[in-house]
Design a protein around this motif. Structure first.
Motif, PDB file in Angstrom:
ATOM      1  N   ASP A   1       0.848  -1.198   0.000  1.00 18.86           N
ATOM      2  CA  ASP A   1       0.000   0.000   0.000  1.00 18.86           C
ATOM      3  C   ASP A   1       0.885   1.251   0.000  1.00 18.86           C
ATOM      4  O   ASP A   1       1.702   1.454   0.900  1.00 18.86           O
ATOM      5  N   LEU A   2       0.710   2.080  -1.035  1.00 17.13           N
ATOM      6  CA  LEU A   2       1.530   3.295  -1.168  1.00 17.13           C
ATOM      7  C   LEU A   2       0.866   4.530  -0.593  1.00 17.13           C
ATOM      8  O   LEU A   2       1.436   5.636  -0.681  1.00 17.13           O
ATOM      9  N   ARG A   3      -0.320   4.420  -0.020  1.00 17.65           N
ATOM     10  CA  ARG A   3      -0.994   5.614   0.479  1.00 17.65           C
ATOM     11  C   ARG A   3      -0.227   6.319   1.596  1.00 17.65           C
ATOM     12  O   ARG A   3      -0.158   7.568   1.589  1.00 17.65           O
ATOM     13  N   PRO A   4       0.352   5.609   2.572  1.00 18.61           N
ATOM     14  CA  PRO A   4       1.153   6.339   3.574  1.00 18.61           C
ATOM     15  C   PRO A   4       2.304   7.129   2.955  1.00 18.61           C
ATOM     16  O   PRO A   4       2.582   8.262   3.340  1.00 18.61           O
ATOM     17  N   VAL A   5       2.967   6.510   1.935  1.00 17.28           N
ATOM     18  CA  VAL A   5       4.049   7.216   1.260  1.00 17.28           C
ATOM     19  C   VAL A   5       3.512   8.417   0.492  1.00 17.28           C
ATOM     20  O   VAL A   5       4.100   9.496   0.499  1.00 17.28           O
ATOM     21  N   SER A   6       2.341   8.237  -0.148  1.00 17.47           N
ATOM     22  CA  SER A   6       1.742   9.350  -0.895  1.00 17.47           C
ATOM     23  C   SER A   6       1.366  10.494   0.030  1.00 17.47           C
ATOM     24  O   SER A   6       1.531  11.676  -0.314  1.00 17.47           O
ATOM     25  N   GLN A   7       0.828  10.138   1.210  1.00 20.47           N
ATOM     26  CA  GLN A   7       0.469  11.181   2.170  1.00 20.47           C
ATOM     27  C   GLN A   7       1.706  11.938   2.640  1.00 20.47           C
ATOM     28  O   GLN A   7       1.679  13.179   2.764  1.00 20.47           O
ATOM     29  N   LEU A   8       2.792  11.215   2.900  1.00 20.41           N
ATOM     30  CA  LEU A   8       4.029  11.884   3.297  1.00 20.41           C
ATOM     31  C   LEU A   8       4.551  12.776   2.176  1.00 20.41           C
ATOM     32  O   LEU A   8       5.012  13.901   2.419  1.00 20.41           O
ATOM     33  N   GLN A   9       4.463  12.281   0.940  1.00 18.89           N
ATOM     34  CA  GLN A   9       4.906  13.098  -0.183  1.00 18.89           C
ATOM     35  C   GLN A   9       4.040  14.345  -0.320  1.00 18.89           C
ATOM     36  O   GLN A   9       4.546  15.437  -0.599  1.00 18.89           O
ATOM     37  N   GLN A  10       2.704  14.182  -0.126  1.00 22.06           N
ATOM     38  CA  GLN A  10       1.813  15.326  -0.220  1.00 22.06           C
ATOM     39  C   GLN A  10       2.130  16.357   0.865  1.00 22.06           C
ATOM     40  O   GLN A  10       2.138  17.567   0.615  1.00 22.06           O
ATOM     41  N   ARG A  11       2.383  15.853   2.092  1.00 18.25           N
ATOM     42  CA  ARG A  11       2.745  16.767   3.165  1.00 18.25           C
ATOM     43  C   ARG A  11       4.052  17.486   2.861  1.00 18.25           C
ATOM     44  O   ARG A  11       4.193  18.690   3.141  1.00 18.25           O
ATOM     45  N   LEU A  12       4.998  16.749   2.286  1.00 17.66           N
ATOM     46  CA  LEU A  12       6.278  17.369   1.930  1.00 17.66           C
ATOM     47  C   LEU A  12       6.071  18.470   0.894  1.00 17.66           C
ATOM     48  O   LEU A  12       6.640  19.554   0.999  1.00 17.66           O
ATOM     49  N   VAL A  13       5.207  18.191  -0.096  1.00 21.35           N
ATOM     50  CA  VAL A  13       4.922  19.201  -1.119  1.00 21.35           C
ATOM     51  C   VAL A  13       4.252  20.415  -0.493  1.00 21.35           C
ATOM     52  O   VAL A  13       4.587  21.572  -0.809  1.00 21.35           O
ATOM     53  N   GLU A  14       3.286  20.180   0.423  1.00 22.10           N
ATOM     54  CA  GLU A  14       2.608  21.299   1.072  1.00 22.10           C
ATOM     55  C   GLU A  14       3.576  22.123   1.912  1.00 22.10           C
ATOM     56  O   GLU A  14       3.507  23.361   1.920  1.00 22.10           O
ATOM     57  N   VAL A  15       4.478  21.436   2.636  1.00 27.57           N
ATOM     58  CA  VAL A  15       5.474  22.162   3.440  1.00 27.57           C
ATOM     59  C   VAL A  15       6.395  22.973   2.535  1.00 27.57           C
ATOM     60  O   VAL A  15       6.721  24.134   2.826  1.00 27.57           O
ATOM     61  N   GLN A  16       6.823  22.385   1.414  1.00 29.79           N
ATOM     62  CA  GLN A  16       7.686  23.107   0.494  1.00 29.79           C
ATOM     63  C   GLN A  16       6.970  24.331  -0.081  1.00 29.79           C
ATOM     64  O   GLN A  16       7.556  25.413  -0.190  1.00 29.79           O
ATOM     65  N   GLN A  17       5.691  24.160  -0.437  1.00 32.14           N
ATOM     66  CA  GLN A  17       4.935  25.297  -0.967  1.00 32.14           C
ATOM     67  C   GLN A  17       4.764  26.379   0.085  1.00 32.14           C
ATOM     68  O   GLN A  17       4.852  27.577  -0.216  1.00 32.14           O
ATOM     69  N   SER A  18       4.503  25.954   1.347  1.00 33.07           N
ATOM     70  CA  SER A  18       4.370  26.932   2.418  1.00 33.07           C
ATOM     71  C   SER A  18       5.685  27.689   2.643  1.00 33.07           C
ATOM     72  O   SER A  18       5.686  28.909   2.828  1.00 33.07           O
ATOM     73  N   MET A  19       6.798  26.961   2.610  1.00 29.52           N
ATOM     74  CA  MET A  19       8.098  27.609   2.773  1.00 29.52           C
ATOM     75  C   MET A  19       8.367  28.575   1.620  1.00 29.52           C
ATOM     76  O   MET A  19       8.883  29.682   1.837  1.00 29.52           O
ATOM     77  N   GLU A  20       7.999  28.177   0.407  1.00 29.83           N
ATOM     78  CA  GLU A  20       8.207  29.067  -0.730  1.00 29.83           C
ATOM     79  C   GLU A  20       7.363  30.327  -0.596  1.00 29.83           C
ATOM     80  O   GLU A  20       7.829  31.427  -0.935  1.00 29.83           O
ATOM     81  N   ARG A  21       6.111  30.176  -0.106  1.00 29.68           N
ATOM     82  CA  ARG A  21       5.276  31.365   0.100  1.00 29.68           C
ATOM     83  C   ARG A  21       5.880  32.271   1.164  1.00 29.68           C
ATOM     84  O   ARG A  21       5.890  33.505   1.018  1.00 29.68           O
ATOM     85  N   ASP A  22       6.377  31.663   2.272  1.00 27.31           N
ATOM     86  CA  ASP A  22       7.003  32.469   3.326  1.00 27.31           C
ATOM     87  C   ASP A  22       8.246  33.186   2.799  1.00 27.31           C
ATOM     88  O   ASP A  22       8.461  34.379   3.093  1.00 27.31           O
ATOM     89  N   TYR A  23       9.073  32.464   2.027  1.00 25.15           N
ATOM     90  CA  TYR A  23      10.267  33.091   1.464  1.00 25.15           C
ATOM     91  C   TYR A  23       9.882  34.225   0.519  1.00 25.15           C
ATOM     92  O   TYR A  23      10.551  35.271   0.488  1.00 25.15           O
ATOM     93  N   SER A  24       8.802  34.012  -0.255  1.00 27.62           N
ATOM     94  CA  SER A  24       8.353  35.053  -1.169  1.00 27.62           C
ATOM     95  C   SER A  24       7.901  36.297  -0.410  1.00 27.62           C
ATOM     96  O   SER A  24       8.245  37.429  -0.784  1.00 27.62           O
ATOM     97  N   ARG A  25       7.138  36.093   0.688  1.00 28.49           N
ATOM     98  CA  ARG A  25       6.708  37.236   1.493  1.00 28.49           C
ATOM     99  C   ARG A  25       7.910  37.945   2.119  1.00 28.49           C
ATOM    100  O   ARG A  25       7.951  39.183   2.186  1.00 28.49           O
ATOM    101  N   LEU A  26       8.890  37.161   2.595  1.00 25.74           N
ATOM    102  CA  LEU A  26      10.080  37.772   3.184  1.00 25.74           C
ATOM    103  C   LEU A  26      10.860  38.578   2.153  1.00 25.74           C
ATOM    104  O   LEU A  26      11.337  39.679   2.438  1.00 25.74           O
ATOM    105  N   ARG A  27      10.973  38.014   0.942  1.00 27.94           N
ATOM    106  CA  ARG A  27      11.687  38.749  -0.108  1.00 27.94           C
ATOM    107  C   ARG A  27      10.959  40.032  -0.475  1.00 27.94           C
ATOM    108  O   ARG A  27      11.583  41.076  -0.688  1.00 27.94           O
ATOM    109  N   GLN A  28       9.620  39.961  -0.546  1.00 30.14           N
ATOM    110  CA  GLN A  28       8.850  41.156  -0.862  1.00 30.14           C
ATOM    111  C   GLN A  28       8.985  42.209   0.239  1.00 30.14           C
ATOM    112  O   GLN A  28       9.140  43.404  -0.043  1.00 30.14           O
ATOM    113  N   ALA A  29       8.906  41.746   1.516  1.00 29.30           N
ATOM    114  CA  ALA A  29       9.062  42.691   2.625  1.00 29.30           C
ATOM    115  C   ALA A  29      10.461  43.302   2.619  1.00 29.30           C
ATOM    116  O   ALA A  29      10.625  44.520   2.832  1.00 29.30           O
ATOM    117  N   GLU A  30      11.466  42.470   2.366  1.00 33.10           N
ATOM    118  CA  GLU A  30      12.832  42.989   2.325  1.00 33.10           C
ATOM    119  C   GLU A  30      12.991  44.008   1.198  1.00 33.10           C
ATOM    120  O   GLU A  30      13.650  45.039   1.360  1.00 33.10           O
TER     121      GLU A  30
END
Length: 475
Positions: free
Chosen positions: A125-154
């Motif tokens: 069953d690959l669903r646990p791996v898929s969920q971890l991958q999805q969480r990783l993608v969401e964390v990466q997207q969240s970090m990219e949004r935070d970095y984008s806001r920081l760059r804009q503020a800077e």
């Protein structure tokens, strides 16, 4: 693939049940296929997974390729057509269909078993791996949004720093060395501007003024603020006013130092003398005076307010909300701010001021709203009226008649009935006054009176005050 050296002796004579148990334990889903690829038996590693395929009994006798998603059928046919591998089995991603039609990702491998052409499908069953991958993608997207806001503020702050008309320097707080200088500062220092980064701030001033600048930085670092210091530049002998503040960046403390150039006539760019005297009078006037920002946080306060609030220094009050000391928290100050925003000023508003040590004063407030740098700020003049008798409140006509009627009842009805009637009259007057002070905001009026909103509505209905239909519908 490295097989067992002596399976017949090490594993012993395994019967069919033991073999089935091993196959079921080796995978999340195990399928037994005949030589034609049809499913003859199946097993699941858990009841939860079996419930996902709640109609799996219908798979028996069907080709395995018919039970998977359309995009996975070529993979299944390729796995069944290939010759038995001597090397490690090849694992393929297969989307197995559940009874509800949803695809469940499996990592599958096919292995031959026995001599009759039967094969076993091992599925993980690959669903646990898929969920971890999805969480990783969401964390990466969240970090990219935070970095984008920081760059804009800077970028925004960098633009403000570069466009500031005042000369500004950024210093390292430990070494007091200049890290950056904006274009205005570079123009001020002229030929020496290129040598500014890395230079100690004190070196840019005349020797007799360096101690005063050092004292300014030390005071700002310890107390958070200090009065401006007048000093002379070492090169050019130009007089400037020096002000400083601190901020943190990447875990380190930095100074932001601003220069105000003194005019040619030897006078600093300060307020006229008459305005300076006015500020001195406000500072020592016996009535309290407070200036706040648009959120009612104190920017500055005079000595009279500090005495009434029972705090020892202005630093203890600066940045604190005004309703920490004034009126009922979250109610009266909000009423004042609402009136200031809509009308621009408030006169003779009665309230109370609480001290840090438990003291309390009856006060009268007059306030005004002014614009400062494009943002509103509020000034509050607060006068202690505790020793003074308040003027009588002008009652409404209906309330005056009720008091007269109560007077006429003396001697005709028992005292307890008179007290009850008087209490009702006072209660009505208080509710009417609270509604008037809050601009008919019943939630604020209920909080001011110490009542729940439902209790206030009951009393409003009892005295026939206001239209309750809309408010009650919202509750």
């Amino acid at each position: 693939m490295k097989a067992f050296n002596a399976p017949s002796t090490s594993l012993g004579q395994l019967d069919a049940d033991a073999t089935a148990g091993l196959i079921a334990a080796a995978a999340d889903i195990a399928l037994v296929l005949d030589e034609g690829g049809a499913i003859r038996d199946l097993a699941f590693s858990s009841e939860e997974l079996a419930r996902e395929f709640d109609a799996h009994e219908g798979w028996l006798g069907r080709p395995w390729a018919d039970t998977v998603a359309k995009d996975s059928r070529p993979k299944v046919e390729a796995m069944l057509d290939q010759a038995p591998a001597r090397d490690a089995p090849r694992w393929r991603h297969v989307n197995q269909l559940s009874a509800r039609g949803t695809s469940i990702p499996l990592l599958c491998s096919v292995a031959p078993i026995g001599s009759q052409g039967r094969r076993v499908v091992f599925g993980r069953d690959l669903r646990p791996v898929s969920q971890l991958q999805q969480r990783l993608v969401e964390v990466q997207q969240s970090m990219e949004r935070d970095y984008s806001r920081l760059r804009q503020a800077e970028t925004r702050y960098r633009l403000l720093f570069q466009m500031s008309v005042d000369p500004v320097l950024i210093l390292d707080a430990e070494s007091q060395r200049i890290m950056e200088a904006n274009p205005s500062a570079q123009r001020l220092f002229g030929r020496t501007a290129r040598r500014m980064p890395g230079r100690v701030l004190a070196d840019v001033f005349a020797p007799e003024d360096r101690a005063a600048v050092q004292a300014l930085l030390a005071t700002v670092r310890s107390a958070g603020r200090a009065d401006d210091v007048r000093a002379r530049l070492a090169e050019g002998a130009q007089d400037v006013l020096v002000s400083a503040s601190t901020f943190r960046q990447e875990g380190g403390l930095l100074f932001l130092v601003r220069f105000t150039v003194v005019g040619d006539a030897g006078q600093a760019l300060m307020l006229p003398e008459a305005k300076t005297k006015l500020l001195k009078v406000v500072e020592v006037v016996p009535d309290a005076f407070v200036v706040t920002d648009s959120a009612a946080r104190i920017l500055t306060a005079n000595a009279a307010f500090l005495d009434m609030a029972q705090v020892t220094s202005e630093e203890q009050a600066r940045g604190e909300p005004l309703d920490r000391w004034l009126g009922r928290q979250g109610v009266e100050v909000e009423v004042l701010l609402s009136n200031l925003r809509s009308r621009g000023s408030v006169r003779l508003y009665a309230s109370t001021l609480r001290g840090e040590l438990g003291g309390q004063s009856e006060v009268e407030i007059s306030a005004v709203s002014v614009m400062n740098g494009g943002q509103p700020c509020f000034g509050f003049a607060i006068r202690d009226i505790g020793p003074r008798l308040r003027p009588p409140v002008r009652a409404q006509e209906g309330a005056t008649r009720s008091v007269e009627q109560l007077t006429e009842l003396i001697g005709r009805v028992p005292l307890k009935d008179l007290v009850r009637e008087a209490t009702d009259a006072i209660e009505r007057l208080c509710i009417e006054a609270a509604l008037e002070l809050t601009g008919d905001n019943r939630a604020s009026a209920a909080e001011m009176l110490g009542l729940s909103r439902q209790s206030l509505y009951v009393k409003l209905r009892r005295y026939g005050l206001g239209d309750l239909g809309a408010d009650e519908g919202q509750d």
